[in-house]
Enzyme design. Structure first.
Site, PDB file in Angstrom:
ATOM      1  CD  GLU A  46     -43.315  47.770 -16.733  1.00  0.00           C
ATOM      2  OE1 GLU A  46     -44.276  47.803 -17.517  1.00  0.00           O
ATOM      3  OE2 GLU A  46     -42.409  48.627 -16.730  1.00  0.00           O
ATOM      4  CG  ASN A 193     -47.675  53.369 -15.837  1.00  0.00           C
ATOM      5  OD1 ASN A 193     -46.750  53.935 -15.263  1.00  0.00           O
ATOM      6  ND2 ASN A 193     -47.552  52.878 -17.059  1.00  0.00           N
ATOM      7  CD  GLU A 194     -45.167  55.731 -19.023  1.00  0.00           C
ATOM      8  OE1 GLU A 194     -45.344  55.107 -20.093  1.00  0.00           O
ATOM      9  OE2 GLU A 194     -44.031  55.986 -18.580  1.00  0.00           O
ATOM     10  CE1 TYR A 259     -37.191  55.082 -17.482  1.00  0.00           C
ATOM     11  CE2 TYR A 259     -39.218  56.074 -18.297  1.00  0.00           C
ATOM     12  CZ  TYR A 259     -38.563  55.089 -17.574  1.00  0.00           C
ATOM     13  OH  TYR A 259     -39.295  54.103 -16.948  1.00  0.00           O
ATOM     14  CD  GLU A 315     -42.323  54.238 -15.380  1.00  0.00           C
ATOM     15  OE1 GLU A 315     -41.715  54.320 -16.472  1.00  0.00           O
ATOM     16  OE2 GLU A 315     -43.447  53.710 -15.245  1.00  0.00           O
ATOM     17  CD  GLN A 364     -38.718  48.313 -14.914  1.00  0.00           C
ATOM     18  OE1 GLN A 364     -38.761  47.117 -14.652  1.00  0.00           O
ATOM     19  NE2 GLN A 364     -39.511  48.855 -15.784  1.00  0.00           N
TER      20      GLN A 364
END
Length: 510
Positions: A46, A193-194, A259, A315, A364
């Site tokens: 990103e 995204n999200e 996460y 992610e 990432q």
């Protein structure tokens, strides 16, 4: 200091005065049929902190050795790791990004403020052409995420046309004007995204309708990925799958973000300064990924029993507090032996659910969160997570071997998790087994049984360290790396060996 070959005897020194637990792993090679997509080993880059600028791209005029502006050391390391796929440009950044600002002569590109990550001003010198050029350079499939949060259907449609079309049109003419005659072969496109958060704070019902609108006009996008749930938001998955029934041509993948947060979103804890309780909590929360995949997959199975839609874990990874003295918006953190276990556990879980999980991307790639590479000026560090991905590359496009794992518990303060986590695959006549010992204090005696295969030779590799918070740092010898590991050859379909404490091990049989 010269790297030593770690033998069983040497490794036992690291686990002295402890008893070995018992683990039995039975593999059914004659039942192997599910492909482990190479894209399960994907990565996420990103526009965040120093991932792109300074990590991947330094510009042609930089004193750091580069090819067309891409760091030679990073390029070589990613090729050696066998990176199969790269997701870009975000993340939250994607839903503020106008792709047209990142094409054409660099000196004419407008700048922009990265409102999500540090409020820094970017010059857009790394855009579509640079990203796709970099993917060609590292032999990785590109995965582009379009702007749904603040963009338009036309903006997304024209981006896809600019990249993929060979027809005569204004967008192909523009691409040719910018130096690219032939279209790129870009298969994977994320539509938003999200969108439940930074991508627009939408409800699943609203997003599903927006998605159908975007996907309808995403001609040229072969594999369209819808924004899926955060963590255990099973309602989001249910709504998306229900609303997309009968429209399989519009959605080939549904994403999931999770996460590993040791404490909470406010205080996440240090990446390097932690005790065994934090080690245990981190690994326990990592194992929750298996439950998430099972439950989201069960919902998907209700609407898609043929498993046409892939679950895309685009992610995942550890998220700790930033390193002291660094920009809070850059999400820069170190990477220890604990991160290696988190990577190994997750990848084993993804392998074991390869019937539904078709892609995953760790967050990432460089200098951000659980990265595989860290850079500082002209220096580069390969993290423990890098070595796990390099080790596990043997599973890419291999066939999953069904397995039965019986293992002791790793216990702490009245709580327990399985001591060992594993997966196995077969490819080109070689069986590869990856195992993680979550216990930082005790080894495991592993008894491996093979059904449906006659193998006679073995070799192995290991990632371990003296301390659970050891990490690789600039200007120092590596504390965590990939080493040779001795195991006996199999006899009569069985193999017994000792799996050291806090280790990630690959055993290959042929």
């Amino acid at each position: 200091m010269t790297k030593m070959k770690l033998t069983v005897a040497v490794l036992l020194v690291l686990t002295t005065n402890v008893l070995f637990g018992q683990t039995k792993l039975t593999l059914y090679a004659d039942q192997a049929e599910t492909k482990i997509n190479k894209e399960i080993y994907g990565h996420f880059a990103e526009h965040l902190g120093r991932c792109i600028y300074g990590g991947i791209f330094v510009g042609e005029d930089s004193e750091i050795p580069n090819t067309r502006g891409f760091r030679d050391d990073v390029t070589g390391a990613l090729i050696d790791m066998k990176i199969p796929l790269l997701r870009w440009p975000g993340g939250c950044f994607a839903d503020t990004y106008n792709w047209k600002d990142g094409i054409g002569p660099r000196e004419e590109r407008p700048s922009m403020v990265n409102v999500h990550w540090g409020g820094v001003t970017e010059d857009n010198s790394f855009g579509t052409h640079e990203f796709l050029d970099f993917c060609d350079l590292i032999n990785a499939e590109p995965y582009i995420n379009v702007n749904v949060g603040s963009g338009t259907v036309r903006e997304a449609s024209e981006w896809i046309e600019y990249v993929t079309s060979s027809n005569i049109s204004p967008m192909t003419d523009l691409r040719k004007k910018n130096g690219r005659e032939e279209p790129w072969d870009v298969k994977y496109w994320g539509i938003g995204n999200e969108n439940w958060g930074c991508g627009g704070n939408m409800t699943p019902e609203y997003y599903a309708d927006v998605y159908k609108n975007y996907a309808t006009y995403s001609r040229g996008a072969d594999y369209k990925i819808a924004c899926g749930a955060s963590d255990s938001d099973y309602n989001w998955t249910d709504v998306l799958m229900k609303k997309m029934q009968g429209k399989e041509n519009l959605m080939q993948g549904l994403s999931l973000h999770y996460y590993t947060i040791t404490h909470n979103w406010t205080v996440k804890g240090s990446a390097t300064d932690f005790d065994e309780k934090e080690w245990f909590t981190t690994l326990s929360k990592t194992l929750f990924m298996d439950e998430l995949i099972q439950k989201h997959s069960t919902i998907m199975d209700k609407y898609d029993p043929e498993k046409r839609v892939g679950l895309i874990v685009d992610e995942w990874g550890n998220w700790f507090d930033v390193e002291p003295g660094t920009n809070p918006g850059f999400l820069y953190q170190q990477n220890t032996m604990r991160d290696a276990l988190v990577a190994g556990i997750n990848l084993n879980i993804f392998n074991n659910h390869a019937d539904r999980v078709k892609m995953s991307n760790i967050a990432q790639t460089i200098n951000v969160l659980q990265s595989v590479i860290l850079t500082k000026d002209d220096e580069m560090v390969l993290t423990p997570t890098y070595y796990v991905f390099k080790m596990y590359s043997v599973h890419q496009d291999a066939t999953l071997i069904p397995a039965n794992l019986k293992t002791d518990k790793y216990e702490l303060d009245g709580q327990s998790v399985p001591a060992v986590n594993a997966s196995a695959s077969t490819k080109d006549g070689v069986i590869s087994i990856t195992l993680c010992n979550l216990n930082p204090n005790a080894g495991e005696n592993v008894e491996l049984s093979l059904h449906g295969s006659e193998l006679s030779t073995s070799n192995a590799q290991i990632i371990t360290a003296k301390n659970m918070n050891d990490f690789n740092d600039f200007g120092k010898n590596e504390s965590v790396s990939l080493e040779e590991f001795n195991v006996p050859n199999p006899k009569s379909g069985k193999l017994t060996f000792e799996l050291p404490a806090k280790s990630v091990v690959l055993v290959q049989l042929k």
